[in-house]
Structure formats: C-alpha cells, structure tokens
Design a protein around this motif. Structure first.
Motif, PDB file in Angstrom:
ATOM      1  N   GLN A 131      28.272 -34.998   2.263  1.00  0.00           N
ATOM      2  CA  GLN A 131      29.344 -34.000   2.900  1.00  0.00           C
ATOM      3  C   GLN A 131      30.842 -34.465   2.846  1.00  0.00           C
ATOM      4  O   GLN A 131      31.357 -33.894   3.613  1.00  0.00           O
ATOM      5  CB  GLN A 131      28.885 -33.021   4.501  1.00  0.00           C
ATOM      6  CG  GLN A 131      27.602 -32.308   3.658  1.00  0.00           C
ATOM      7  CD  GLN A 131      27.688 -31.434   3.510  1.00  0.00           C
ATOM      8  OE1 GLN A 131      27.252 -31.066   1.916  1.00  0.00           O
ATOM      9  NE2 GLN A 131      28.530 -30.227   3.919  1.00  0.00           N
ATOM     10  N   LEU A 151      32.904 -32.297   5.134  1.00  0.00           N
ATOM     11  CA  LEU A 151      32.840 -30.806   5.427  1.00  0.00           C
ATOM     12  C   LEU A 151      31.633 -30.855   6.694  1.00  0.00           C
ATOM     13  O   LEU A 151      30.553 -31.123   6.818  1.00  0.00           O
ATOM     14  CB  LEU A 151      32.050 -30.362   4.190  1.00  0.00           C
ATOM     15  CG  LEU A 151      33.249 -30.043   2.763  1.00  0.00           C
ATOM     16  CD1 LEU A 151      31.859 -30.144   1.825  1.00  0.00           C
ATOM     17  CD2 LEU A 151      33.997 -29.205   3.523  1.00  0.00           C
ATOM     18  N   MET A 155      28.491 -26.217   4.914  1.00  0.00           N
ATOM     19  CA  MET A 155      29.682 -25.926   3.587  1.00  0.00           C
ATOM     20  C   MET A 155      29.391 -26.449   3.045  1.00  0.00           C
ATOM     21  O   MET A 155      29.226 -27.413   2.889  1.00  0.00           O
ATOM     22  CB  MET A 155      30.837 -26.217   4.839  1.00  0.00           C
ATOM     23  CG  MET A 155      31.606 -25.900   4.127  1.00  0.00           C
ATOM     24  SD  MET A 155      33.651 -25.867   4.346  1.00  0.00           S
ATOM     25  CE  MET A 155      33.555 -23.868   5.771  1.00  0.00           C
ATOM     26  N   VAL A 157      31.581 -27.517  -0.897  1.00  0.00           N
ATOM     27  CA  VAL A 157      32.876 -27.952  -1.348  1.00  0.00           C
ATOM     28  C   VAL A 157      33.537 -26.321  -1.943  1.00  0.00           C
ATOM     29  O   VAL A 157      34.682 -25.645  -2.150  1.00  0.00           O
ATOM     30  CB  VAL A 157      33.498 -28.903  -2.275  1.00  0.00           C
ATOM     31  CG1 VAL A 157      32.639 -28.778  -3.631  1.00  0.00           C
ATOM     32  CG2 VAL A 157      34.605 -28.939  -2.201  1.00  0.00           C
ATOM     33  N   PHE A 201      40.959 -26.410   7.692  1.00  0.00           N
ATOM     34  CA  PHE A 201      41.240 -27.425   6.807  1.00  0.00           C
ATOM     35  C   PHE A 201      42.495 -27.026   6.085  1.00  0.00           C
ATOM     36  O   PHE A 201      42.850 -28.477   6.233  1.00  0.00           O
ATOM     37  CB  PHE A 201      40.493 -25.661   5.690  1.00  0.00           C
ATOM     38  CG  PHE A 201      40.855 -26.580   4.455  1.00  0.00           C
ATOM     39  CD1 PHE A 201      40.244 -27.682   3.590  1.00  0.00           C
ATOM     40  CD2 PHE A 201      41.770 -26.563   3.545  1.00  0.00           C
ATOM     41  CE1 PHE A 201      40.470 -28.213   1.932  1.00  0.00           C
ATOM     42  CE2 PHE A 201      42.145 -26.540   2.006  1.00  0.00           C
ATOM     43  CZ  PHE A 201      41.674 -27.351   1.478  1.00  0.00           C
TER      44      PHE A 201
END
Length: 326
Positions: A131, A151, A155, A157, A201
């Motif tokens: 991740q 991540l 999830m 990318v 993010f």
C-alpha cells in the motif's frame, strides 16, 4: 601575510629577515610600536611579537588589500564546478561549497535563490510495494521533491487518479506559494467533487509542495571550524554549528550588501556567535528568482585578499550558471 599563514606573532627580527627592508631592527620596532599606538597592531602578551588588531584587519581590507590578482587554482576550481551539467540546483550549490572548502580550508556556506518565483510543473503518484505510494512534485527550477506514504487498507492508487489529473490540469504553472494558499481555501471543497476523502491526500500534497520551496543551507567543511577556533567552550562551538544550519539565520548573518561583497571581521559580525570569526560573503542575483549568497567562515587572521577574490569569482560564476540553468 606571515601571521595569516603561521598564526604566530611576528617580531622585528622576522620582518627584517623576510622582507630585506634595508633598515635596522630598531627602526622596525619603532614603526611597529607606532602602529600599535594607532590600534592597528597588538601584542598577544608582553614578550611576544605583534599581531594585527581587528582595526588593523579592517584598515587592510579597506585601504591596502589588492583586488586584481588572478589565480589559476581558482580558475581550475571554477571549471571543475561549472563545466558540468547538473540535474538540480542543489547539486550545483553543494559542489560549489565543496570546492570552496578545498581552496580555503575553511567552512563554506551557500544559500540558493529565494523561491518566491517557483512554479509547479507537475505532480504524480508512483506505486511502491503493498500500500506504499510515492508522491512526486516537480517545479520549474528542475527540483524534484518526493515523499512516501501508505494508502488506507482497501484503497487502490487508481482511486486517486482523478485527484492527480485535477492538480495537473488546473494548478500546473501556478506559483507554488499560490497553490499552497489554495490548499487552505476553496480547493478542499472542490476536491470533494472528484474524490470522496480529499483531506488527508491534500495534506500530503501540501507537505511535499511546501518542502519543494523550503529554504536550505548548503555547507562544506563544517568541522573545519574546530581548526581555527580558540574557543574551548564546546557549547559555544555547538551553537555555531547550529547557527550555520539555519537558512534564515544565515541570510541575516551574510546581509545584502549592494555591491554583493561583505567582509565582517570579528565583532563586526551581526550575530554574536560569529564574533570570534570573520565572514566573507557575496550576494548573487538571478533575474525573476531572487537573491542567493555564498560565504566563507574562517579565522580573523584569514588571507583576506585571496578569500575575497575566491568568493567574488564563485559568486559571478554561480549567478551566470543559474541564469543558464533556469
């Protein structure tokens, strides 16, 4: 020059032997006593020869120092640094300070041009193992700044592709300082249209972006301070080490002399931590990018003519190369 090279007090007999003046040692002693009375020379102790005072060094720098000497050693050093092609400004500045250390034996410091004109050139994400993701920011000065992050479980990318595309489509070519302002403004609300949870993010993007324009000090020969200090207080030396690593402190210390060259001798230094040393600094300007600086930190008995000439030539070459680079 003899004291600058040896660090030992100079007496009349040594001057008589070295300079072949054709006068008696008594005449030399009389002249040295006169200079001492004027505050230009001083004795280290009763029976010693004399050494220049701070006022003596200042008089030499202002009135007597030659300014037109050339040095093949400096030319060769300039060629080693600036004949190369660099991928990043940081690499060029570090190579420059390393060569300055080789030339002088002192401590060399460089500050890159201010980053107010830096623009965002691109942003991307690169998948690593599991991740882990690598976020990469590229700016118009060729700097590449990256930071890895993990991540959340579950999830992928690819879920961030729309976020990356939005940044590259709408924020590229904008000033980095302006992009950072948008991160605390309307951008998070806009991002909610393209990604469900943009806050974390955007924080990552902001962190990498801020690092891309963070001020830096490039240092060479830091431990050389130990070679030319008479200070036995390790705490004071530690504070000097800490000072020269702080960009804002060093910008304040080197100043912004209009002619680009400044020689601060001993107690003339703005920062009291440097008042046992001399600082020869030069400001250089890169159009549309601001001012940077290079400096040599050394003992008050440094050979000023050679040091000033070295810093001046590096300042000029660095400015020319950066104009070409940008």
């Amino acid at each position: 020059m003899e004291y600058a090279e040896s660090g030992k007090a100079v007496g009349s007999k040594a001057l008589l032997q070295d300079l072949q003046l054709g006068v008696s040692s008594a005449t030399i002693r009389s002249e040295m006593a006169s200079l001492e009375n004027q505050g230009l020379l001083q004795k280290e102790h009763t029976s010693s020869g004399r050494v220049p005072s701070q006022s003596g060094y200042r008089y030499y720098v202002d009135k007597l120092m030659p300014t037109d000497r050339q040095s093949m050693e400096i030319k060769n050093a300039l060629h080693r640094v600036f004949a190369r092609n660099f991928q990043q400004v940081d690499d060029m500045l570090q190579q420059a300070v390393d060569e300055l250390v080789n030339l002088t034996g002192y401590t060399a410091i460089a500050l890159k041009p201010e980053t107010m004109g830096t623009r965002l050139s691109g942003f991307r994400l690169v998948p690593l193992d599991g991740q882990q993701i690598l976020a990469i920011v590229v700016t118009n000065d060729g700097e590449v700044t990256s930071q890895s992050f993990r991540l959340p479980d579950g999830m992928d990318v690819s879920e961030l592709d729309s976020m990356v595309a939005y940044i590259n489509n709408t924020l590229v070519d904008h000033l980095v300082v302006d992009v950072l302002k948008t991160l605390s403004g309307d951008l998070p609300l806009t991002m909610e249209r393209v990604i469900r949870t943009p806050a974390a993010f955007l924080q990552l993007f902001g962190d990498v972006l801020a690092r891309s324009i963070s001020d830096k000090v490039f240092i060479g020969g830091q431990l050389n301070v130990l070679d030319f200090t008479n200070d036995s207080n390790l705490q004071d030396i530690k504070q000097v080490f800490q000072l020269i690593q702080k960009p804002q402190s060093m910008r304040e210390a080197v100043g912004t002399a209009n002619d680009g060259i400044m020689v601060q001798i001993g107690e003339e230094n703005r920062n009291e931590l440097l008042q046992k040393y001399s600082l020869v600094s030069a400001t250089y300007h890169v159009p549309k990018h601001g001012a940077g600086a290079i400096a040599i930190l050394g003992p008050t008995r440094m050979p000023y003519a050679q040091t000033v000439m070295t810093v001046d030539q590096f300042r000029n070459a660095l400015a020319e190369k950066l104009v070409e680079y940008y």
